[in-house]
Scaffold this motif. Structure first.
Motif, mmCIF file in Angstrom:
data_model
loop_
_atom_site.group_PDB
_atom_site.id
_atom_site.type_symbol
_atom_site.label_atom_id
_atom_site.label_comp_id
_atom_site.label_asym_id
_atom_site.label_seq_id
_atom_site.Cartn_x
_atom_site.Cartn_y
_atom_site.Cartn_z
ATOM 1 N N MET A 1 0.826 -1.182 0.000
ATOM 2 C CA MET A 1 0.000 0.000 0.000
ATOM 3 C C MET A 1 0.874 1.249 0.000
ATOM 4 S SD MET A 1 -2.885 1.428 2.704
ATOM 5 C CE MET A 1 -3.559 -0.134 3.032
ATOM 6 N N PHE A 2 1.887 1.243 0.875
ATOM 7 C CA PHE A 2 2.733 2.429 0.931
ATOM 8 C C PHE A 2 3.531 2.600 -0.358
ATOM 9 C CE2 PHE A 2 6.273 5.103 2.360
ATOM 10 C CZ PHE A 2 5.530 6.170 2.835
ATOM 11 N N ALA A 3 3.882 1.498 -0.993
ATOM 12 C CA ALA A 3 4.586 1.596 -2.273
ATOM 13 C C ALA A 3 3.730 2.335 -3.297
ATOM 14 C CB ALA A 3 4.957 0.204 -2.778
ATOM 15 N N ALA A 4 2.415 2.109 -3.262
ATOM 16 C CA ALA A 4 1.515 2.815 -4.177
ATOM 17 C C ALA A 4 1.460 4.308 -3.838
ATOM 18 C CB ALA A 4 0.119 2.211 -4.114
ATOM 19 N N PHE A 5 1.481 4.635 -2.549
ATOM 20 C CA PHE A 5 1.532 6.052 -2.158
ATOM 21 C C PHE A 5 2.798 6.704 -2.720
ATOM 22 C CE2 PHE A 5 -1.115 5.127 1.819
ATOM 23 C CZ PHE A 5 -2.247 5.717 1.295
ATOM 24 N N ARG A 6 3.921 6.010 -2.547
ATOM 25 C CA ARG A 6 5.190 6.572 -3.012
ATOM 26 C C ARG A 6 5.203 6.728 -4.532
ATOM 27 N NH1 ARG A 6 9.746 3.234 0.007
ATOM 28 N NH2 ARG A 6 11.092 4.467 -1.338
ATOM 29 N N ALA A 7 4.707 5.737 -5.219
ATOM 30 C CA ALA A 7 4.727 5.788 -6.689
ATOM 31 C C ALA A 7 3.778 6.848 -7.243
ATOM 32 C CB ALA A 7 4.364 4.424 -7.258
ATOM 33 N N GLY A 8 2.629 7.013 -6.600
ATOM 34 C CA GLY A 8 1.622 7.899 -7.163
ATOM 35 C C GLY A 8 1.611 9.320 -6.663
ATOM 36 N N SER A 9 2.050 9.538 -5.423
ATOM 37 C CA SER A 9 1.865 10.880 -4.876
ATOM 38 C C SER A 9 3.113 11.506 -4.262
ATOM 39 C CB SER A 9 0.745 10.866 -3.830
ATOM 40 O OG SER A 9 1.104 10.059 -2.731
ATOM 41 N N ARG A 10 4.257 10.867 -4.403
ATOM 42 C CA ARG A 10 5.477 11.463 -3.852
ATOM 43 C C ARG A 10 6.022 12.507 -4.820
ATOM 44 N NH1 ARG A 10 10.604 8.535 -0.985
ATOM 45 N NH2 ARG A 10 11.534 10.472 -0.265
ATOM 46 N N VAL A 22 -7.529 9.620 -8.785
ATOM 47 C CA VAL A 22 -6.751 8.408 -8.497
ATOM 48 C C VAL A 22 -6.953 7.322 -9.543
ATOM 49 C CG1 VAL A 22 -6.657 8.840 -6.024
ATOM 50 C CG2 VAL A 22 -8.502 7.446 -6.959
ATOM 51 N N TYR A 23 -8.008 7.425 -10.341
ATOM 52 C CA TYR A 23 -8.259 6.422 -11.372
ATOM 53 C C TYR A 23 -7.496 6.701 -12.662
ATOM 54 C CZ TYR A 23 -11.930 4.921 -8.243
ATOM 55 O OH TYR A 23 -12.615 4.475 -7.143
ATOM 56 N N ALA A 24 -7.064 7.925 -12.862
ATOM 57 C CA ALA A 24 -6.303 8.280 -14.061
ATOM 58 C C ALA A 24 -4.842 7.913 -13.842
ATOM 59 C CB ALA A 24 -6.435 9.775 -14.333
ATOM 60 N N GLN A 25 -4.222 7.308 -14.843
ATOM 61 C CA GLN A 25 -2.812 6.931 -14.748
ATOM 62 C C GLN A 25 -2.050 7.521 -15.915
ATOM 63 O OE1 GLN A 25 -1.341 5.370 -12.206
ATOM 64 N NE2 GLN A 25 -3.317 5.391 -11.181
ATOM 65 N N PRO A 26 -1.100 8.369 -15.725
ATOM 66 C CA PRO A 26 -0.735 8.975 -14.443
ATOM 67 C C PRO A 26 -1.717 10.091 -14.096
ATOM 68 C CG PRO A 26 0.682 9.844 -16.151
ATOM 69 C CD PRO A 26 -0.214 8.820 -16.814
ATOM 70 N N SER A 27 -1.882 10.328 -12.828
ATOM 71 C CA SER A 27 -2.794 11.372 -12.375
ATOM 72 C C SER A 27 -2.043 12.692 -12.211
ATOM 73 C CB SER A 27 -3.409 10.979 -11.030
ATOM 74 O OG SER A 27 -4.300 11.981 -10.606
ATOM 75 N N ARG A 28 -2.744 13.779 -12.467
ATOM 76 C CA ARG A 28 -2.149 15.102 -12.266
ATOM 77 C C ARG A 28 -2.000 15.355 -10.776
ATOM 78 N NH1 ARG A 28 -5.289 19.715 -12.452
ATOM 79 N NH2 ARG A 28 -3.977 21.215 -11.450
#
Length: 87
Positions: A1-10, A22-28
């Protein structure tokens, strides 16, 4: 779960940011970090993997902001606990 936080919002500076969708990849990514991210989200994530003895739920309750509050005995339970402590 934390890996997804790091990948998507860091962010590049190491902070974390909100996402527009959060459904768009990559998200703005937005230019903000909500205060609940550190105060609540990461605390609940930590508690999910912490040993149950850290804050046993028969003696603690969490409010909606993830602050632990001690449960104090009431009535006859409190009198019994006080007597046991005095002995």
């Amino acid at each position: 779960m934390f890996a997804a936080f790091r990948a998507g919002s860091r962010a590049s500076d190491g902070a974390y940011t909100s996402l527009d969708d959060v459904y768009a990849q990559p998200s703005r990514r937005r230019d903000d970090m909500p205060t609940f991210w550190l105060a609540e989200t990461l605390k609940y994530l930590f508690l999910n993997f912490a040993p149950p003895t850290l804050l046993p739920l028969d003696g603690w309750v969490f409010n909606t902001e993830a602050h632990p509050l001690r449960i104090f005995p009431r009535g006859a339970e409190a009198a019994g606990a006080a007597a046991a402590a005095a002995a």
